[in-house]
Design a protein around this motif. Structure first.
Motif, PDB file in Angstrom:
ATOM      1  N   VAL A 119       0.856  -1.182   0.000  1.00  0.00           N
ATOM      2  CA  VAL A 119       0.000   0.000   0.000  1.00  0.00           C
ATOM      3  C   VAL A 119       0.899   1.241   0.000  1.00  0.00           C
ATOM      4  CG1 VAL A 119      -1.892   1.207   1.142  1.00  0.00           C
ATOM      5  CG2 VAL A 119      -1.715  -1.277   1.359  1.00  0.00           C
ATOM      6  N   SER A 120       0.619   2.146  -0.919  1.00  0.00           N
ATOM      7  CA  SER A 120       1.462   3.336  -1.056  1.00  0.00           C
ATOM      8  C   SER A 120       0.949   4.456  -0.159  1.00  0.00           C
ATOM      9  CB  SER A 120       1.452   3.798  -2.517  1.00  0.00           C
ATOM     10  OG  SER A 120       1.864   2.738  -3.345  1.00  0.00           O
ATOM     11  N   ILE A 121       1.770   4.849   0.803  1.00  0.00           N
ATOM     12  CA  ILE A 121       1.420   5.970   1.699  1.00  0.00           C
ATOM     13  C   ILE A 121       2.693   6.792   1.893  1.00  0.00           C
ATOM     14  CG2 ILE A 121       0.638   6.649   4.006  1.00  0.00           C
ATOM     15  CD1 ILE A 121      -0.848   4.052   4.274  1.00  0.00           C
ATOM     16  N   HIS A 323       4.610   7.594 -17.974  1.00  0.00           N
ATOM     17  CA  HIS A 323       4.478   7.763 -16.532  1.00  0.00           C
ATOM     18  C   HIS A 323       4.546   6.408 -15.849  1.00  0.00           C
ATOM     19  CE1 HIS A 323       2.662  11.549 -17.965  1.00  0.00           C
ATOM     20  NE2 HIS A 323       3.172  12.047 -16.845  1.00  0.00           N
ATOM     21  N   MET A 324       4.833   6.437 -14.551  1.00  0.00           N
ATOM     22  CA  MET A 324       4.873   5.210 -13.760  1.00  0.00           C
ATOM     23  C   MET A 324       3.518   4.494 -13.818  1.00  0.00           C
ATOM     24  SD  MET A 324       7.065   3.623 -11.935  1.00  0.00           S
ATOM     25  CE  MET A 324       8.159   4.304 -10.700  1.00  0.00           C
ATOM     26  N   SER A 325       2.443   5.273 -13.970  1.00  0.00           N
ATOM     27  CA  SER A 325       1.112   4.662 -13.989  1.00  0.00           C
ATOM     28  C   SER A 325       0.894   3.800 -15.244  1.00  0.00           C
ATOM     29  CB  SER A 325       0.039   5.749 -13.926  1.00  0.00           C
ATOM     30  OG  SER A 325       0.285   6.736 -14.901  1.00  0.00           O
ATOM     31  N   THR A 327       3.435   1.750 -16.620  1.00  0.00           N
ATOM     32  CA  THR A 327       4.083   0.456 -16.376  1.00  0.00           C
ATOM     33  C   THR A 327       3.853  -0.024 -14.947  1.00  0.00           C
ATOM     34  OG1 THR A 327       6.035   1.846 -16.485  1.00  0.00           O
ATOM     35  CG2 THR A 327       5.884   0.044 -18.041  1.00  0.00           C
ATOM     36  N   GLY A 328       3.303   0.807 -14.116  1.00  0.00           N
ATOM     37  CA  GLY A 328       2.839   0.320 -12.831  1.00  0.00           C
ATOM     38  C   GLY A 328       3.846   0.312 -11.699  1.00  0.00           C
ATOM     39  N   GLY A 329       5.030   0.885 -11.903  1.00  0.00           N
ATOM     40  CA  GLY A 329       5.965   0.998 -10.770  1.00  0.00           C
ATOM     41  C   GLY A 329       6.500  -0.341 -10.319  1.00  0.00           C
TER      42      GLY A 329
HETATM   43  N1  SAM Z   1      -2.033   3.060  -7.517  1.00  0.00           N
HETATM   44  C1  SAM Z   1      -1.171   2.070  -6.955  1.00  0.00           C
HETATM   45  C2  SAM Z   1      -0.369   2.671  -5.812  1.00  0.00           C
HETATM   46  O1  SAM Z   1      -0.583   3.822  -5.471  1.00  0.00           O
HETATM   47  O2  SAM Z   1       0.442   1.950  -5.239  1.00  0.00           O
HETATM   48  C3  SAM Z   1      -0.261   1.352  -7.923  1.00  0.00           C
HETATM   49  C4  SAM Z   1       0.418   2.150  -8.986  1.00  0.00           C
HETATM   50  S1  SAM Z   1       1.623   3.316  -8.427  1.00  0.00           S
HETATM   51  C5  SAM Z   1       2.206   3.932  -9.980  1.00  0.00           C
HETATM   52  C6  SAM Z   1       2.901   2.255  -7.843  1.00  0.00           C
HETATM   53  C7  SAM Z   1       3.983   2.896  -7.014  1.00  0.00           C
HETATM   54  O3  SAM Z   1       4.776   3.710  -7.846  1.00  0.00           O
HETATM   55  C8  SAM Z   1       3.489   3.767  -5.893  1.00  0.00           C
HETATM   56  O4  SAM Z   1       4.122   3.375  -4.697  1.00  0.00           O
HETATM   57  C9  SAM Z   1       3.940   5.145  -6.292  1.00  0.00           C
HETATM   58  O5  SAM Z   1       4.230   5.921  -5.162  1.00  0.00           O
HETATM   59  C10 SAM Z   1       5.168   4.832  -7.102  1.00  0.00           C
HETATM   60  N2  SAM Z   1       5.573   5.873  -8.045  1.00  0.00           N
HETATM   61  C11 SAM Z   1       4.828   6.514  -8.958  1.00  0.00           C
HETATM   62  N3  SAM Z   1       5.575   7.386  -9.679  1.00  0.00           N
HETATM   63  C12 SAM Z   1       6.826   7.290  -9.216  1.00  0.00           C
HETATM   64  C13 SAM Z   1       8.061   7.916  -9.549  1.00  0.00           C
HETATM   65  N4  SAM Z   1       8.154   8.807 -10.526  1.00  0.00           N
HETATM   66  N5  SAM Z   1       9.155   7.547  -8.842  1.00  0.00           N
HETATM   67  C14 SAM Z   1       9.091   6.623  -7.855  1.00  0.00           C
HETATM   68  N6  SAM Z   1       7.955   5.991  -7.498  1.00  0.00           N
HETATM   69  C15 SAM Z   1       6.843   6.315  -8.167  1.00  0.00           C
END
Ligand code: SAM
Length: 329
Positions: A119-121, A323-325, A327-329
Protein backbone atom coordinates in the motif's frame (compact mmCIF):
# COMPACT_ATOMS: atom_id res chain seq x y z
CA UNK A 1 12.29 -18.06 -19.45
CA UNK A 2 15.98 -17.10 -19.33
CA UNK A 3 17.03 -13.74 -20.75
CA UNK A 4 20.26 -13.05 -22.69
CA UNK A 5 22.07 -12.19 -19.44
CA UNK A 6 21.18 -15.50 -17.79
CA UNK A 7 18.46 -14.02 -15.55
CA UNK A 8 15.44 -16.20 -14.92
CA UNK A 9 12.25 -14.25 -15.58
CA UNK A 10 9.71 -15.42 -13.04
CA UNK A 11 7.85 -12.23 -12.11
CA UNK A 12 5.23 -10.36 -14.12
CA UNK A 13 3.82 -7.02 -13.06
CA UNK A 14 0.63 -6.02 -14.78
CA UNK A 15 -0.83 -2.56 -14.94
CA UNK A 16 -4.52 -3.41 -15.25
CA UNK A 17 -5.58 0.19 -15.86
CA UNK A 18 -3.83 3.52 -16.40
CA UNK A 19 -6.61 5.27 -14.43
CA UNK A 20 -6.26 6.27 -10.82
CA UNK A 21 -8.41 8.08 -8.30
CA UNK A 22 -5.30 9.96 -7.05
CA UNK A 23 -2.94 12.29 -8.93
CA UNK A 24 0.26 12.02 -6.87
CA UNK A 25 2.44 15.00 -7.66
CA UNK A 26 5.53 12.94 -8.55
CA UNK A 27 3.56 10.38 -10.59
CA UNK A 28 0.99 12.16 -12.73
CA UNK A 29 0.21 15.59 -14.06
CA UNK A 30 -2.97 17.23 -12.71
CA UNK A 31 -4.67 17.00 -16.11
CA UNK A 32 -3.75 13.48 -17.18
CA UNK A 33 -5.32 12.21 -20.40
CA UNK A 34 -6.27 8.58 -19.91
CA UNK A 35 -6.48 5.91 -22.60
CA UNK A 36 -9.67 5.33 -24.53
CA UNK A 37 -11.32 2.12 -23.28
CA UNK A 38 -11.03 0.40 -26.69
CA UNK A 39 -7.24 0.38 -26.39
CA UNK A 40 -7.28 -1.33 -23.03
CA UNK A 41 -7.20 -5.13 -22.77
CA UNK A 42 -10.44 -6.66 -21.53
CA UNK A 43 -10.39 -8.66 -18.31
CA UNK A 44 -10.56 -11.84 -20.41
CA UNK A 45 -7.57 -10.70 -22.48
CA UNK A 46 -5.60 -9.82 -19.35
CA UNK A 47 -6.33 -13.29 -18.01
CA UNK A 48 -5.12 -14.84 -21.27
CA UNK A 49 -1.83 -12.95 -21.27
CA UNK A 50 -1.19 -13.56 -17.56
CA UNK A 51 -1.96 -17.23 -17.99
CA UNK A 52 0.44 -17.44 -20.95
CA UNK A 53 3.20 -16.00 -18.73
CA UNK A 54 2.33 -18.50 -16.00
CA UNK A 55 2.71 -21.27 -18.60
CA UNK A 56 6.12 -19.82 -19.43
CA UNK A 57 7.26 -20.12 -15.84
CA UNK A 58 6.13 -16.91 -14.15
CA UNK A 59 5.68 -17.69 -10.44
CA UNK A 60 4.73 -14.29 -9.13
CA UNK A 61 2.10 -11.96 -10.49
CA UNK A 62 1.55 -8.44 -9.22
CA UNK A 63 -1.41 -6.35 -10.31
CA UNK A 64 -0.83 -2.63 -10.26
CA UNK A 65 -1.82 0.44 -12.26
CA UNK A 66 -2.97 3.20 -12.28
CA UNK A 67 -5.00 2.00 -9.34
CA UNK A 68 -5.88 -1.68 -9.82
CA UNK A 69 -8.90 -1.55 -7.51
CA UNK A 70 -10.63 1.20 -9.53
CA UNK A 71 -10.85 -1.03 -12.60
CA UNK A 72 -14.45 -2.15 -12.98
CA UNK A 73 -14.98 -5.82 -12.04
CA UNK A 74 -11.33 -6.25 -11.16
CA UNK A 75 -12.22 -8.89 -8.59
CA UNK A 76 -13.49 -11.04 -11.44
CA UNK A 77 -9.97 -11.08 -12.92
CA UNK A 78 -8.31 -11.65 -9.55
CA UNK A 79 -10.67 -14.51 -8.76
CA UNK A 80 -9.96 -16.08 -12.15
CA UNK A 81 -6.18 -15.74 -11.72
CA UNK A 82 -6.58 -17.39 -8.33
CA UNK A 83 -6.92 -20.72 -10.15
CA UNK A 84 -3.17 -20.63 -10.81
CA UNK A 85 -2.58 -20.45 -7.06
CA UNK A 86 -4.92 -23.38 -6.52
CA UNK A 87 -3.10 -25.45 -9.16
CA UNK A 88 0.31 -24.57 -7.69
CA UNK A 89 1.49 -23.03 -11.00
CA UNK A 90 1.75 -19.63 -9.33
CA UNK A 91 3.49 -19.08 -5.99
CA UNK A 92 2.12 -15.62 -5.39
CA UNK A 93 -0.64 -13.32 -6.58
CA UNK A 94 -0.45 -9.86 -5.09
CA UNK A 95 -1.15 -6.22 -5.75
CA UNK A 96 0.14 -2.73 -5.24
CA UNK A 97 -2.64 -0.32 -4.34
CA UNK A 98 -3.17 3.18 -3.06
CA UNK A 99 -5.55 1.62 -0.51
CA UNK A 100 -8.52 3.87 -1.25
CA UNK A 101 -10.79 0.87 -1.95
CA UNK A 102 -8.97 -1.76 0.05
CA UNK A 103 -11.48 -1.77 2.91
CA UNK A 104 -14.09 -2.99 0.44
CA UNK A 105 -11.99 -5.78 -1.06
CA UNK A 106 -9.50 -6.96 1.59
CA UNK A 107 -11.46 -9.97 2.87
CA UNK A 108 -12.26 -11.17 -0.65
CA UNK A 109 -8.63 -10.85 -1.70
CA UNK A 110 -7.54 -12.99 1.22
CA UNK A 111 -10.22 -15.53 0.43
CA UNK A 112 -8.95 -15.83 -3.16
CA UNK A 113 -5.45 -16.59 -1.90
CA UNK A 114 -3.73 -13.20 -1.93
CA UNK A 115 -1.40 -13.20 1.07
CA UNK A 116 0.10 -9.74 1.03
CA UNK A 117 -0.41 -6.30 -0.45
CA UNK A 118 1.73 -3.23 -0.91
CA UNK A 119 0.00 0.00 0.00
CA UNK A 120 1.46 3.34 -1.06
CA UNK A 121 1.42 5.97 1.70
CA UNK A 122 3.91 8.82 1.49
CA UNK A 123 2.83 10.65 4.62
CA UNK A 124 0.78 10.07 7.77
CA UNK A 125 -0.27 13.70 7.91
CA UNK A 126 -3.85 13.96 6.55
CA UNK A 127 -3.42 17.45 5.02
CA UNK A 128 -0.10 16.61 3.44
CA UNK A 129 -1.58 13.36 2.15
CA UNK A 130 -4.33 15.23 0.32
CA UNK A 131 -1.77 17.69 -1.04
CA UNK A 132 0.58 14.97 -2.35
CA UNK A 133 -2.21 12.86 -3.86
CA UNK A 134 -4.07 16.02 -4.99
CA UNK A 135 -7.37 14.40 -3.83
CA UNK A 136 -6.84 11.38 -1.56
CA UNK A 137 -8.18 10.96 1.97
CA UNK A 138 -5.69 9.43 4.38
CA UNK A 139 -8.47 8.19 6.64
CA UNK A 140 -9.97 6.01 3.89
CA UNK A 141 -6.57 4.58 3.05
CA UNK A 142 -5.88 3.74 6.69
CA UNK A 143 -9.29 2.04 6.88
CA UNK A 144 -8.12 -0.07 3.95
CA UNK A 145 -4.78 -0.86 5.55
CA UNK A 146 -6.39 -2.00 8.80
CA UNK A 147 -9.07 -3.98 6.94
CA UNK A 148 -6.23 -5.77 5.14
CA UNK A 149 -4.51 -6.50 8.42
CA UNK A 150 -7.76 -7.74 9.97
CA UNK A 151 -8.34 -10.00 6.96
CA UNK A 152 -4.94 -11.61 7.53
CA UNK A 153 -3.06 -9.93 4.69
CA UNK A 154 0.55 -8.94 5.30
CA UNK A 155 0.94 -5.25 4.54
CA UNK A 156 4.00 -3.45 3.24
CA UNK A 157 3.87 0.33 3.12
CA UNK A 158 5.63 2.00 0.18
CA UNK A 159 6.67 5.62 0.60
CA UNK A 160 8.38 7.75 -2.03
CA UNK A 161 11.03 10.05 -0.53
CA UNK A 162 10.24 13.64 -1.47
CA UNK A 163 12.61 16.44 -0.61
CA UNK A 164 11.05 19.09 1.61
CA UNK A 165 7.73 17.19 1.71
CA UNK A 166 8.07 14.03 3.78
CA UNK A 167 11.77 13.95 4.65
CA UNK A 168 10.96 14.77 8.28
CA UNK A 169 8.51 11.89 8.62
CA UNK A 170 10.41 8.65 8.11
CA UNK A 171 11.21 8.29 11.78
CA UNK A 172 7.53 8.45 12.66
CA UNK A 173 6.56 6.17 9.76
CA UNK A 174 9.10 3.55 10.81
CA UNK A 175 7.75 3.62 14.37
CA UNK A 176 4.13 3.48 13.15
CA UNK A 177 4.88 0.52 10.86
CA UNK A 178 6.66 -1.24 13.72
CA UNK A 179 3.71 -0.66 16.02
CA UNK A 180 1.23 -2.17 13.56
CA UNK A 181 3.40 -4.97 12.19
CA UNK A 182 3.99 -3.55 8.70
CA UNK A 183 7.19 -3.55 6.68
CA UNK A 184 8.19 -0.23 5.12
CA UNK A 185 9.92 0.46 1.83
CA UNK A 186 11.25 3.90 0.98
CA UNK A 187 11.57 4.63 -2.73
CA UNK A 188 13.65 7.20 -4.58
CA UNK A 189 11.65 9.26 -7.03
CA UNK A 190 12.32 8.09 -10.60
CA UNK A 191 12.37 10.30 -13.70
CA UNK A 192 9.32 8.93 -15.50
CA UNK A 193 6.90 11.00 -17.54
CA UNK A 194 6.26 14.73 -17.65
CA UNK A 195 4.58 15.82 -14.41
CA UNK A 196 4.63 19.58 -14.71
CA UNK A 197 7.27 19.90 -11.97
CA UNK A 198 11.03 19.66 -11.75
CA UNK A 199 12.26 16.27 -10.57
CA UNK A 200 15.43 17.75 -9.19
CA UNK A 201 13.28 19.65 -6.71
CA UNK A 202 11.65 16.39 -5.50
CA UNK A 203 14.70 14.16 -5.52
CA UNK A 204 15.95 13.03 -2.13
CA UNK A 205 18.66 10.35 -2.17
CA UNK A 206 17.50 7.44 -0.03
CA UNK A 207 21.08 7.03 1.20
CA UNK A 208 20.52 10.27 3.17
CA UNK A 209 17.26 8.92 4.62
CA UNK A 210 19.05 5.77 5.72
CA UNK A 211 21.92 7.69 7.31
CA UNK A 212 19.44 9.80 9.25
CA UNK A 213 17.35 6.83 10.42
CA UNK A 214 20.51 4.99 11.47
CA UNK A 215 21.12 7.71 14.09
CA UNK A 216 18.08 6.51 16.04
CA UNK A 217 17.36 2.95 14.86
CA UNK A 218 19.50 -0.15 14.67
CA UNK A 219 19.36 -1.15 11.01
CA UNK A 220 20.73 -4.64 10.53
CA UNK A 221 21.61 -5.74 7.01
CA UNK A 222 19.90 -8.92 5.85
CA UNK A 223 20.36 -11.02 2.75
CA UNK A 224 16.56 -11.10 2.24
CA UNK A 225 15.89 -10.42 -1.46
CA UNK A 226 12.83 -10.50 -3.65
CA UNK A 227 14.81 -10.31 -6.90
CA UNK A 228 13.63 -6.73 -7.07
CA UNK A 229 15.20 -3.36 -6.58
CA UNK A 230 14.78 -3.20 -2.80
CA UNK A 231 17.62 -3.85 -0.39
CA UNK A 232 16.22 -4.93 2.96
CA UNK A 233 17.36 -4.54 6.50
CA UNK A 234 15.77 -5.46 9.81
CA UNK A 235 14.95 -2.74 12.30
CA UNK A 236 16.11 -4.30 15.55
CA UNK A 237 13.80 -2.21 17.75
CA UNK A 238 10.64 -3.25 15.87
CA UNK A 239 11.63 -6.55 14.27
CA UNK A 240 10.12 -5.32 10.97
CA UNK A 241 11.85 -4.97 7.62
CA UNK A 242 12.92 -1.69 6.10
CA UNK A 243 13.46 -1.78 2.33
CA UNK A 244 15.26 0.89 0.35
CA UNK A 245 14.79 1.30 -3.39
CA UNK A 246 17.58 3.35 -4.86
CA UNK A 247 17.42 3.27 -8.66
CA UNK A 248 19.44 6.47 -8.88
CA UNK A 249 22.12 5.98 -6.28
CA UNK A 250 22.40 2.23 -6.74
CA UNK A 251 21.71 0.21 -9.85
CA UNK A 252 19.54 -2.85 -9.23
CA UNK A 253 19.49 -4.47 -12.64
CA UNK A 254 21.88 -7.37 -12.17
CA UNK A 255 19.31 -9.45 -10.28
CA UNK A 256 16.23 -8.31 -12.24
CA UNK A 257 13.74 -11.17 -12.64
CA UNK A 258 10.75 -9.19 -13.88
CA UNK A 259 8.94 -7.78 -16.88
CA UNK A 260 6.01 -5.37 -17.00
CA UNK A 261 2.80 -5.45 -18.99
CA UNK A 262 0.71 -2.35 -19.59
CA UNK A 263 -3.07 -2.39 -19.75
CA UNK A 264 -2.84 -2.07 -23.55
CA UNK A 265 -0.78 -5.25 -23.82
CA UNK A 266 2.61 -3.63 -24.28
CA UNK A 267 5.40 -5.54 -22.58
CA UNK A 268 8.29 -3.50 -21.18
CA UNK A 269 11.31 -5.64 -20.52
CA UNK A 270 12.90 -2.87 -18.43
CA UNK A 271 11.26 -0.14 -16.32
CA UNK A 272 13.85 2.40 -17.42
CA UNK A 273 14.13 1.67 -21.16
CA UNK A 274 11.82 2.44 -24.06
CA UNK A 275 12.08 -0.86 -25.94
CA UNK A 276 8.81 -2.79 -25.73
CA UNK A 277 6.93 -5.63 -27.36
CA UNK A 278 3.31 -5.47 -28.47
CA UNK A 279 1.44 -8.51 -27.18
CA UNK A 280 -2.02 -7.17 -28.02
CA UNK A 281 -1.71 -7.77 -31.76
CA UNK A 282 -0.72 -11.45 -31.44
CA UNK A 283 -3.32 -11.85 -28.67
CA UNK A 284 -6.12 -10.49 -30.83
CA UNK A 285 -4.91 -12.10 -34.08
CA UNK A 286 -6.20 -15.55 -33.21
CA UNK A 287 -8.06 -17.48 -30.56
CA UNK A 288 -5.16 -19.82 -29.99
CA UNK A 289 -2.10 -18.73 -28.04
CA UNK A 290 0.68 -19.80 -30.47
CA UNK A 291 1.34 -16.25 -31.73
CA UNK A 292 1.18 -14.84 -28.22
CA UNK A 293 3.61 -17.47 -26.90
CA UNK A 294 6.06 -16.73 -29.74
CA UNK A 295 5.85 -12.98 -29.06
CA UNK A 296 6.59 -13.53 -25.35
CA UNK A 297 9.65 -15.68 -26.10
CA UNK A 298 10.91 -13.14 -28.63
CA UNK A 299 10.44 -10.27 -26.15
CA UNK A 300 12.34 -11.98 -23.33
CA UNK A 301 15.25 -12.52 -25.74
CA UNK A 302 15.41 -8.70 -26.03
CA UNK A 303 15.48 -7.90 -22.31
CA UNK A 304 18.23 -5.30 -21.90
CA UNK A 305 21.02 -5.49 -19.35
CA UNK A 306 19.75 -2.48 -17.40
CA UNK A 307 18.77 1.15 -17.31
CA UNK A 308 20.50 4.40 -16.73
CA UNK A 309 18.27 6.76 -14.73
CA UNK A 310 19.80 10.09 -13.84
CA UNK A 311 18.43 13.23 -12.19
CA UNK A 312 20.55 16.33 -11.97
CA UNK A 313 20.51 19.87 -13.25
CA UNK A 314 21.78 18.82 -16.70
CA UNK A 315 19.31 15.93 -17.06
CA UNK A 316 15.95 17.59 -16.49
CA UNK A 317 13.96 15.63 -19.06
CA UNK A 318 12.33 12.35 -18.01
CA UNK A 319 14.56 9.32 -18.71
CA UNK A 320 11.50 7.65 -20.21
CA UNK A 321 8.46 9.50 -21.52
CA UNK A 322 5.82 7.22 -20.03
CA UNK A 323 4.48 7.76 -16.53
CA UNK A 324 4.87 5.21 -13.76
CA UNK A 325 1.11 4.66 -13.99
CA UNK A 326 1.65 3.16 -17.47
CA UNK A 327 4.08 0.46 -16.38
CA UNK A 328 2.84 0.32 -12.83
CA UNK A 329 5.96 1.00 -10.77
N1 SAM B 1 -2.03 3.06 -7.52
C1 SAM B 1 -1.17 2.07 -6.96
C2 SAM B 1 -0.37 2.67 -5.81
O1 SAM B 1 -0.58 3.82 -5.47
O2 SAM B 1 0.44 1.95 -5.24
C3 SAM B 1 -0.26 1.35 -7.92
C4 SAM B 1 0.42 2.15 -8.99
S1 SAM B 1 1.62 3.32 -8.43
C5 SAM B 1 2.21 3.93 -9.98
C6 SAM B 1 2.90 2.26 -7.84
C7 SAM B 1 3.98 2.90 -7.01
O3 SAM B 1 4.78 3.71 -7.85
C8 SAM B 1 3.49 3.77 -5.89
O4 SAM B 1 4.12 3.38 -4.70
C9 SAM B 1 3.94 5.14 -6.29
O5 SAM B 1 4.23 5.92 -5.16
C10 SAM B 1 5.17 4.83 -7.10
N2 SAM B 1 5.57 5.87 -8.05
C11 SAM B 1 4.83 6.51 -8.96
N3 SAM B 1 5.57 7.39 -9.68
C12 SAM B 1 6.83 7.29 -9.22
C13 SAM B 1 8.06 7.92 -9.55
N4 SAM B 1 8.15 8.81 -10.53
N5 SAM B 1 9.16 7.55 -8.84
C14 SAM B 1 9.09 6.62 -7.86
N6 SAM B 1 7.95 5.99 -7.50
C15 SAM B 1 6.84 6.31 -8.17
Amino acid sequence: MIDPFGRKISYLRVSVTDRCDFRCVYCMAEDMAFLPKAEVLSLEELDRVCSAFVRHGVKKLRLTGGEPLVRRDIMRLIRKLGRHLDSGALDELTLTTNGSRLAQYAAELREIGVKRVNVSIDTLDPQKFTAITRRGQLEKVLDGVFAAKAAGLAVKINAVALKGINDDEFDHMLAWCGEHGFDLTIIEVMPMGEIGAQRVDQYLPVSLVRADLAKRWTLEDTDYRTGGPARYMTVRETGRRLGLITPLTHNFCESCNRVRLTCTGTLYMCLGQNDAADLRAPLRASEGDALLDAAIVEAIARKPKGHDFMIDRRHQAPAVARHMSVTGG
